[in-house]
Structure formats: structure tokens, C-alpha cells
Design a protein around this motif. Structure first.
Motif, mmCIF file in Angstrom:
data_model
loop_
_atom_site.group_PDB
_atom_site.id
_atom_site.type_symbol
_atom_site.label_atom_id
_atom_site.label_comp_id
_atom_site.label_asym_id
_atom_site.label_seq_id
_atom_site.Cartn_x
_atom_site.Cartn_y
_atom_site.Cartn_z
ATOM 1 N N THR A 43 0.838 -1.188 0.000
ATOM 2 C CA THR A 43 0.000 0.000 0.000
ATOM 3 C C THR A 43 0.881 1.248 0.000
ATOM 4 O OG1 THR A 43 -1.907 1.012 1.095
ATOM 5 C CG2 THR A 43 -0.291 -0.037 2.538
ATOM 6 N N GLY A 48 -4.089 4.723 -0.332
ATOM 7 C CA GLY A 48 -4.318 3.364 0.167
ATOM 8 C C GLY A 48 -5.780 2.982 0.243
ATOM 9 N N HIS A 87 -6.572 5.168 6.131
ATOM 10 C CA HIS A 87 -5.679 4.087 5.702
ATOM 11 C C HIS A 87 -5.449 3.083 6.845
ATOM 12 C CE1 HIS A 87 -1.455 3.031 3.969
ATOM 13 N NE2 HIS A 87 -2.362 2.238 3.465
ATOM 14 N N ILE A 91 -7.457 -0.328 6.014
ATOM 15 C CA ILE A 91 -6.548 -1.256 5.315
ATOM 16 C C ILE A 91 -5.533 -1.886 6.269
ATOM 17 C CG2 ILE A 91 -4.767 -1.461 3.506
ATOM 18 C CD1 ILE A 91 -7.520 -0.893 2.336
ATOM 19 N N THR A 104 4.172 -0.620 3.363
ATOM 20 C CA THR A 104 3.664 0.661 2.872
ATOM 21 C C THR A 104 4.783 1.551 2.334
ATOM 22 O OG1 THR A 104 2.313 2.609 3.403
ATOM 23 C CG2 THR A 104 3.678 1.781 5.183
#
Ligand code: T5A
Length: 221
Positions: A43, A48, A87, A91, A104
């Protein structure tokens, strides 16, 4: 969310200035983790989630109707944290909770570097937002470090219009680099400093070696 910061063992971030080579490195990490049979979520920030990607567009590539309105440093900080709040909740936390690794491209260290170092906002304010809004730290942060001139030349060589931040001057990016390096010095347990001036395959190999070392340390712990 509680005000303490939790360092999560399956959460990895990549950081660095413009053109440091994070995109190639992140793909190498993905391959290394998948080869060990792990679920991996790749991500990025800002972004994201669909909503956070909209915020990214406002910050980096605003539509023509708002492009001429100056974005204050304070608004920029709050926008990147608004995106991060989404985010983390939509996620990152769900993926970590089901046992996946999350990798990330940028996280809160970028806010310290860009909005703190680059824009000159107070680190205490960023730390307060980090505690209240994010609550989470990566277990491993790979800092891809390269001279500002080299990174900018790489970024400019791409066939793309520069975004709002890429249009900043060299002294902005020098401050960004200093904050990243300073944070790495002060948290050597979390950060791995990678020499990103090397050829791309060497950078990717160093990144993967550092991730594998970290995985082995975790298995022994
Ligand atoms: N931001 C972000 C904030 O201000 N606050 C925040 O809190 C957060 C989270 C994100 C922007 O948002 C800011 C920081 C950023 O300005 P972005 O498009 O994701 O925007 O910007 P970057 O993350 O900087 O993305 P770049 O694409 O510029 O950098 P990368 O991903 O590090 O570089 P990469 O891999 O795309 O490589 C760039 C070019 O260089 C070549 C590649 O082939 C590519 O052409 N290259 C190399 N060439 C030679 N040798 C190497 N070792 C090379 N590595 C890459």
C-alpha cells in the motif's frame, strides 16, 4: 484510539526523498515475503483507500479549479493525517489483524520529514497527531537514503509532470533528508539505513537482505 504507539512486528514501511527508488524496492520485499508463504498487502501514502487517494490528489495534483489556491502547511499536515486515519483503519489494521504483512510506501515518518522538516511545522504537533490518530509504528522502516541532487535527477527523468511537492526547491528536500536521517539515528532499532545511490539491483538486494535479517530476528525472539 489510545494515545500509546504500538510497534507492529508485521508492519514494514519504506521511506526516503524523491526518486530514492522505493517502488522497485517494495516489489522486491513483496517477492521475498511471498516466497516465505506470507500474505502481503502493498500500500502507499498518502492514499491506500479510495477516500485517502482523493485526499492524495488534493495534496499532490489538485484539479484546475483549486490548483491556484495556496495550500497552507497546516492544511497539508491535516490532510495527510486525514488520509492516514482512513488508511490505518480501513486497510492496515484489518490486514494485520488477519495475520498479513503490510508493506507501505511511506508512513508517518514522511510527515515528520516533509511537513516538519520541509514546511517547518512543530514536531510536537505531529507527534500528538501520531499518538491520537495513528497509534501504530512499523516494526521495520527501510530508509532509502540518497543525495538530493541524485534523487531529484532520477525523479525528473521520468516522463511525468512534477507534483506540487516535487516543485519545491532543493533546500526543502535537504531539510527532508536531514529529518529522515535524524529519525533513523535516534531509532536505530526500527530503522535500517539503505544506501540508495547504488544501482537499482544492489538497492533491492540490500533491502531484501535487511528484511530477511529482521524476519530471522523475529523468529528467534
Ligand atoms: N508526503 C507523503 C508528505 O508530504 N507527507 C506525508 O505524510 C506523506 C505520507 C508522495 C509525496 O507525498 C509526500 C512525499 C512525496 O512528495 P509519491 O509520488 O509517492 O508522492 O512520491 P515519492 O514517494 O517520492 O515517489 P517517487 O516515485 O518520486 O520516488 P520513489 O518511488 O522512491 O522512486 P522510483 O522507484 O519511482 O524511482 C524514480 C526513478 O528513478 C529510477 C527509477 O527507474 C525511476 O525512473 N531509479 C533509479 N535509477 C538509478 N539507480 C537507482 N538506484 C534507481 N532507483 C530508482
Amino acid at each position: 484510539m489510545s494515545s500509546a504507539l504500538l510497534r507492529h512486528p508485521r508492519f514494514v514501511s519504506l521511506e526516503g526523498g524523491e526518486g530514492a527508488g522505493k517502488t522497485t524496492a517494495i516489489n522486491a520485499i513483496y517477492a521475498a515475503l511471498r516466497a516465505r508463504g506470507h500474505e502481503v498487502v502493498l500500500t502507499r501514502e498518502p492514499g491506500g483507500t479510495p477516500l485517502a487517494e482523493r485526499i492524495r490528489a488534493i495534496v499532490l495534483k489538485p484539479d484546475a479549479d483549486i490548483a491556484d489556491e495556496p495550500l497552507s502547511a497546516e492544511a497539508e499536515l491535516l490532510l495527510v493525517f486525514a488520509a492516514r486515519a482512513q488508511h490505518v483503519r480501513q486497510i492496515i489494521q484489518p490486514a494485520l489483524q488477519r495475520g498479513a504483512y503490510v508493506v507501505t510506501d511511506r508512513f508517518t515518518d514522511s510527515s515528520y520529514a516533509y511537513q516538519g522538516g520541509g514546511r517547518g511545522l512543530e514536531a510536537d504537533w505531529i507527534a500528538d497527531l501520531e499518538r491520537r490518530v495513528v497509534g501504530l509504528l512499523p516494526g521495520l522502516t527501510l530508509l532509502l537514503d540518497v543525495d538530493v541532487d541524485v534523487g531529484r535527477a532520477r525523479a525528473n527523468s521520468r516522463d511525468m509532470w512534477p507534483d506540487r511537492i516535487e516543485n519545491e526547491q532543493d533546500d526543502f528536500f535537504q531539510r527532508v533528508r536531514e529529518v529522515f536521517r535524524d529519525r533513523a539515528r535516534h531509532d536505530a532499532q526500527r530503522f535500517a539505513l539503505i544506501d540508495a545511490s547504488q544501482p537499482q539491483d544492489r538497492v533491492a538486494a540490500d533491502v531484501v537482505a535487511r528484511v530477511e535479517q529482521w524476519l530471522q530476528e523475529q523468529e528467534r525472539a
